[in-house]
Design a protein around this motif. Structure first.
Motif: not given
Length: 382
Positions: A8, A124, A128-129, A132, A284, A311, A331
């Motif tokens: 990310t 997040g 993460d988004q 979703s 996840g 994160t 994470q």
């Protein structure tokens, strides 16, 4: 460490390491800086019809933040809203982020939909988004902005998702772009590493009720996924999920390494009915955020077993943010700590601490992101 780790990041590099899942004790608060005066933007608003009421409310919320600082790690406190950021360890423009009160890209969109729905549905990183489970529709990069409605989330990243912005209609979007800039309205960008967009469910404030039995709720993926009587594929089959569903997770631990669907992971989750599922089939990261260790996980590589929080946490080749980055933990995870020492003082997440831990791979991590006291109990001095 498990092999399946979702990358990310921010628009500058990687999205902020955030999410205070467990707050470490004994640290000092960062001194507060000056909140910038917001620049009015009369052109920011819902610029096209067709969006849900929640999406329109999210647009109004994101427009209300025009002129606020971009700050690396901002907006990822326990409750959605602006926070002070911190130096990302590499970008010179980020060195003042500890005194800038605002949002990073995903912190901004998280806040907007929290204001719109009353629920923290986008907690997040940008990655993460993008993944979703509340995404009702997805749009490819090749579709451009043609099918988008106000409130849709646009993403960028090739191989990993590192940036998110909110579409508001008429070819315009709002974004927290990079360190040294303020939240802005700008024309959409659908070239380069634009990855596509998602539209959240029309009523994202009302998710599917959690499964009976409690635990932390997660969404599975895949078909004909089996759970087992122990964390091993050789143990008895307890249940088979014909398609994606919600599960309640009690705890997780490192056990048998499993390779499936292109991933390898040794993390298993214990469900509320006592059965076990490989984390590969739970949406996840490889090690699920906010889920306790069942107690069976040894420290990776030896050393004293500790748990991280937050994160996108970086480790360095020396106990200093100015040293080269050795690794990145997207994470919370378990680490093996060899020893600790006082070195460079770091301010992050509202804490200041000069204690650093040496990990079993020889890299260093500030103790701010290791659960426990500022000086870890039972860990010797280097």
């Amino acid at each position: 460490m498990s092999a399946r780790r979702l990358a990310t990041g921010t628009a500058a590099a990687l999205s902020a390491f955030t999410l205070a899942l467990a707050v470490p004790s004994a640290a000092h608060a960062v001194s507060r800086g000056t909140v910038p005066e917001r620049a009015a933007d009369s052109g920011c608003g819902v610029l096209a019809p067709g969006a849900s009421a929640a999406a329109q409310a999210a647009v109004r919320a994101v427009c209300s933040q025009i002129g606020v600082w971009y700050t690396w790690g901002g907006g990822h406190g326990a409750t959605p809203g602006p926070t002070y950021g911190y130096y990302d360890g590499s970008d010179p423009a980020s060195k003042d982020d500890g005194s800038r009160y605002g949002f990073d890209c995903s912190g901004l969109t998280r806040y907007a939909y929290y204001q719109a729905t009353g629920r923290d549905i986008l907690d997040g990183t940008a990655s993460d988004q993008y993944h979703s489970s509340l995404a009702a529709q997805r749009f490819s990069a090749a579709q451009g902005d043609g099918p988008l409605l106000p409130g849709d989330l646009m993403f960028w990243g090739s191989g990993y998702i590192h940036h998110v912005a909110m579409y508001i209609g008429a070819g315009q979007m709002v974004e927290a772009y990079e360190s040294g800039t303020h939240i802005r309205r700008t024309a959409v960008r659908t070239g380069g590493d634009y990855a596509g967009a998602i539209r959240l469910a029309a009523t994202p404030g009302n998710p599917t009720p959690p499964p009976a039995g409690g635990g932390s709720v997660f969404q599975t993926w895949g078909t004909d996924v089996r759970t087992h009587s122990s964390p091993s594929t050789t143990s008895g089959v307890v249940n088979t999920f014909s398609g994606p569903t919600q599960v309640g997770v009690v705890c997780q631990e490192h056990a048998q390494s499993v390779t499936a669907e292109g991933y390898t992971n040794d993390a298993w989750s214990k469900l509320t009915n006592g059965s076990w599922m490989t984390n590969i089939y739970i949406k996840g990261p490889a090690w699920l955020p906010g889920v306790a260790d069942c107690g069976g996980s040894p420290a990776p590589g030896g050393g004293i077993s500790e748990s991280t929080w937050g994160t996108d946490v970086r480790t360095h080749t020396a106990p200093s943010l100015d040293a080269s980055v050795a690794d990145l933990f997207p994470q919370p995870t378990r680490i093996g700590v060899v020893c600790q020492k006082h070195a460079q003082s770091v301010s992050a997440e509202g804490y200041t601490n000069d204690a650093w831990s040496k990990l079993t791979d020889g890299s260093w991590m500030t103790n701010i992101y290791i659960k426990g006291a500022a000086w870890l109990a039972g860990v010797p001095t280097c």
